[in-house]
Motif scaffolding. Structure first.
Motif, PDB file in Angstrom:
ATOM      1  N   SER A 582       0.839  -1.201   0.000  1.00 56.08           N
ATOM      2  CA  SER A 582       0.000   0.000   0.000  1.00 56.08           C
ATOM      3  C   SER A 582       0.870   1.245   0.000  1.00 56.08           C
ATOM      4  N   PRO A 584      -0.024   5.073   0.823  1.00 56.81           N
ATOM      5  CA  PRO A 584      -0.890   6.208   1.168  1.00 56.81           C
ATOM      6  C   PRO A 584      -0.149   7.539   0.998  1.00 56.81           C
ATOM      7  N   THR A 602      -4.817   6.411  -1.484  1.00 55.03           N
ATOM      8  CA  THR A 602      -4.125   5.165  -1.133  1.00 55.03           C
ATOM      9  C   THR A 602      -4.176   4.191  -2.299  1.00 55.03           C
ATOM     10  N   VAL A 604      -3.380   0.381  -3.447  1.00 54.77           N
ATOM     11  CA  VAL A 604      -3.262  -0.934  -2.815  1.00 54.77           C
ATOM     12  C   VAL A 604      -3.099  -1.997  -3.888  1.00 54.77           C
ATOM     13  N   LEU A 622      -7.850   4.441  -3.807  1.00 59.61           N
ATOM     14  CA  LEU A 622      -8.965   5.036  -3.082  1.00 59.61           C
ATOM     15  C   LEU A 622      -8.620   6.457  -2.654  1.00 59.61           C
ATOM     16  N   ASP A 624      -9.862   9.444   0.136  1.00 60.91           N
ATOM     17  CA  ASP A 624     -10.652   9.877   1.290  1.00 60.91           C
ATOM     18  C   ASP A 624     -10.450  11.376   1.485  1.00 60.91           C
ATOM     19  N   LYS A 643     -15.111   8.532   2.864  1.00 59.92           N
ATOM     20  CA  LYS A 643     -14.174   7.463   2.529  1.00 59.92           C
ATOM     21  C   LYS A 643     -14.581   6.839   1.203  1.00 59.92           C
ATOM     22  N   ASN A 644     -13.579   6.522   0.374  1.00 57.55           N
ATOM     23  CA  ASN A 644     -13.825   5.997  -0.967  1.00 57.55           C
ATOM     24  C   ASN A 644     -14.698   6.974  -1.754  1.00 57.55           C
ATOM     25  N   TYR A 652     -10.589  -7.480  -2.095  1.00 56.71           N
ATOM     26  CA  TYR A 652      -9.594  -7.267  -1.047  1.00 56.71           C
ATOM     27  C   TYR A 652      -9.827  -8.272   0.069  1.00 56.71           C
ATOM     28  N   ASP A 654      -9.271  -8.681   3.890  1.00 53.75           N
ATOM     29  CA  ASP A 654      -8.846  -7.999   5.112  1.00 53.75           C
ATOM     30  C   ASP A 654      -8.130  -9.005   6.023  1.00 53.75           C
ATOM     31  N   PRO A 668      -9.775  -2.182   6.750  1.00 57.08           N
ATOM     32  CA  PRO A 668      -9.497  -0.749   6.630  1.00 57.08           C
ATOM     33  C   PRO A 668     -10.108  -0.101   5.397  1.00 57.08           C
ATOM     34  N   TYR A 669     -10.525  -0.910   4.412  1.00 52.08           N
ATOM     35  CA  TYR A 669     -11.048  -0.359   3.156  1.00 52.08           C
ATOM     36  C   TYR A 669     -12.446  -0.925   2.903  1.00 52.08           C
TER      37      TYR A 669
END
Length: 683
Positions: A582, A584, A602, A604, A622, A624, A643-644, A652, A654, A668-669
């Motif tokens: 990732s 960011p 970010t 990923v 993404l 934010d 977010k997004n 994804y 997690d 987190p996403y």
């Protein structure tokens, strides 16, 4: 005198009279750190974190000028206190790693510093798989604090709440509004939030200080339908806390917490459609805690902590085994237990020692029942085979004794060694483990621009009540308490280099490896085995404050999980491999009027190999965003975050498969746009 007059103006919210007095104090005695410290705190509350960092760093540089009337021990305490104020400003800027570094360095200097423990806990907010370390640092902060008007929010004291949060100043806690003077008063804080997906909730805390007594009552509520079917979450927490300074040396406290949680399937697997549409988990937990701190003389502190917890849980789920077979399961269990811990902290001129012991005992009773349902295509319902039912009792008893000792030794200026060891005796039939765990760490200020850190240590994940302990959570700034399964043994090896190129530019690199052995019971037997995993976590970070109003951050993170699969694939608990990269990139803007804004992009890239769920690879980007305003005279803060932003869909996996805390967790996403607005007000 000018510094303290400015401090009084700050308390009365009479800006800019406070900053004027601090400026006069700096002119009268430019070598005194006091005015820089208080002005830095004032600047941080005015959304001027870049300028706050400059003053707080200057305050630390000048600390030793007070040596003519302060002992080395008290100077170290001064330095630790200033460092924790600096950590708060770093967090506002988005310089998370600098906040962690500053807090852990303060704790190496002064392990009994309540503020350092609190800010390390705050710095862990939002980081994955360190919830146990976060709330443990919060518990230690509570035990070591003097009576004060600063409340502990119910949402901060609980683990894995899975609420949608915003970083930087938008994540202001009630402790943001703590006064510089303590006096008898009552304070009320309230926060409300809401967003899409029927997300809403709030938090309220009333706290009071009267002579040698302080108390707080708080409540928190969160409700959300989630981003997909059966992804809902409902949380309620009620908390009562009281503290009594019996004498200046003896401090006692008590706390009671009640928590209710109801949720669906919160995990996000690599295939977004891989989830249970009927999984339901309901939990109720009551926790009572007693604490004591006795400080007979400067440099000596005794801590005693007792926690009792009673948790009930109901889980129901139907799993599709193949196209014609499904298994419906219902489990009810009740776990109660207690944890008692004692600790002694001794501080001298060039070293400090933290030693302690703990004993926990947990008893679980319950039952599991269900049915195996076979549906033969083409047969009418009355000819289908009847369900095959099953059931069994759940009986578990866990006993865990442990002892530890840690020493921070200043072998010479700028070089601190951390050495120690712990011993564990862990039993849960048929598993019995006795483990000796050495600890070694080093923190070396090579020069004014570079600091080197390294550590190697072993730990057995302790059996905890309410996920917390008073044992030190880190060695040389590297966390040792991860959210692993209880009884897991792990080695962690880590090196890091942190650098300040200029006052406004910093960068660093960190590389860590973990070797993990998790005890398991072989299915259908009383034999035990271990499941072996390897983790790698490497990171590069860059922080830059080009102006007094702008802060830029960039990171490159490599996260690798590898699991040695068992010989029988059906017994696999984990994916074979999950590799995540990732990047960011963030920018935060602050205006002295109180306005602030932030954007985080970010990238990923992930690869998943698994025999228990979907596998493949995907990459995505993404965005934010957040905006907010801090009210005048430190009355509160309002923020709006998305977010997004572009509603990007992606695959994804997690890391919920690695989470073994008592509570469900989310990733987190999210593959859907989420909007959250929040208002916090202080009276």
């Amino acid at each position: 005198f000018r510094s303290y007059l400015g401090k009084a103006y700050f308390e009365e919210k009479r800006a800019p009279l406070d900053s004027e007095q601090f400026a006069i104090a700096k002119q009268l005695d430019p070598n005194d750190p006091t005015a820089y410290l208080y002005n830095g705190i004032a600047l941080q509350t005015e959304i001027r974190p870049v300028e706050a960092v400059e003053d707080l760093e200057r305050s630390i540089e000048l600390t030793d000028n007070r040596a003519v009337y302060r002992s080395r021990l008290l100077l170290d305490k001064d330095r630790a206190a200033r460092g924790t104020s600096l950590a708060r400003a770093y967090n506002d800027l988005g310089f998370k790693q600098l906040g962690v570094n500053q807090s852990t360095e303060s704790l190496a200097i002064d392990p009994a510093n309540a503020s350092a423990h609190r800010f390390l806990s705050d710095s862990y907010q939002g980081q994955r798989r360190v919830e146990i370390a976060r709330v443990s640092e919060l518990l230690q902060a509570q035990l070591m604090q003097d009576i004060n008007i600063n409340p502990i929010q119910p949402s901060v004291s609980a683990t894995n709440l899975n609420i949608i949060t915003l970083g930087g100043p938008a994540g202001a806690g009630f402790n943001e509004f703590t006064p510089l003077f303590e006096r008898n008063k009552t304070q009320f804080n309230i926060s409300a939030f809401g967003g899409n997906e029927d997300t809403y909730g709030g938090e309220a805390v009333v706290s009071a200080l009267y002579d040698r007594f302080s108390f707080s009552l708080g409540a928190f509520s969160y409700d959300s339908d989630g981003w997909r079917e059966n992804n809902d979450l409902d949380q309620k927490i009620y908390d009562a806390f009281a503290q009594w300074a019996i004498t200046p040396q003896l401090n006692v406290q008590a706390e009671f917490r009640h928590q209710e949680t109801e949720s669906g399937d919160l995990a996000f697997n690599f295939d977004p459609d891989d989830f249970s549409d009927d999984r339901r988990l309901e939990t109720d937990r009551d926790t009572a805690r007693l604490g004591l701190r006795y400080s007979p003389k400067p440099g000596s502190d005794f801590l005693l902590s007792y926690i009792y917890s009673d948790r009930s849980e109901q889980l129901s789920e139907t799993q599709q085994i193949d196209p014609v077979t499904d298994v419906s399961t219902t489990a009810d269990r009740d776990t109660d237990g207690s944890l008692i811990e004692g600790q002694y902290i001794h501080q001298a001129n060039i070293f400090n020692i933290v030693t302690g012991a703990a004993y926990s005992e947990l008893n679980t009773n319950g039952d599991i029942s269900g049915s195996i349902n076979i549906t033969i295509p083409g047969l009418p319902p009355f000819l289908q085979p009847p369900p095959i039912t099953f059931g069994d009792e759940i009986r578990e008893e866990v006993k865990h004794s442990r002892a530890y000792v840690y020493a921070n030794i200043d072998s010479r200026p700028g070089l601190t060694w951390t050495v120690g060891a712990s011993v564990d005796d862990y039993k849960i039939e048929p598993i019995e483990e006795t483990s000796f765990n050495p600890k070694l760490g080093i923190r070396w200020d090579i020069n004014s621009a570079y600091q080197f850190r390294a550590a190697a240590f072993k730990i057995l994940k302790p059996s905890l009540l309410n996920n917390r302990t008073i044992e030190p959570t880190q060695v040389a700034g590297f966390n040792q308490l991860f959210d692993d399964a209880t009884g897991t043994e792990s080695w962690r090896y880590a090196v890091a280099l942190d650098s300040r190129l200029t006052r406004n530019i910093s960068w660093g690199a960190e590389a860590t490896w973990r070797d993990i052995e998790q005890p398991v019971v072989v299915l259908g037997t009383d034999d035990t085995d271990t499941e072996n995993q390897d983790e790698q976590f490497h990171r590069l970070y860059l922080n830059w404050a080009p102006t007094d109003r702008l802060a830029l951050t960039a990171e490159l993170v490599y996260d690798l999980f590898e699991n040695d699969q068992p010989s029988v694939p059906e017994e696999a608990l984990y994916p074979e491999k999950v590799r995540t990269v990732s990047i960011p990139l963030g920018a935060n803007y602050f205006h002295p009027s109180g306005f602030f804004a932030g954007v985080l992009g970010t990238y990923v890239d992930q690869e998943v190999k698994s025999s228990i769920s979907a596998e493949g690879d995907d990459n995505f980007f993404l965005v934010d965003v957040s905006v907010g305003y801090r009210f005048m005279k430190r009355r509160g803060i309002a923020s709006l975050g998305i977010k997004n932003l572009f509603d990007t869909e992606f695959n994804y996996q997690d890391d919920s498969y690695r989470e073994f805390s008592e509570d469900a967790t989310t990733g987190p996403y999210f593959p859907e746009r989420l909007i959250i607005g929040r208002v916090t007000v202080n009276f």
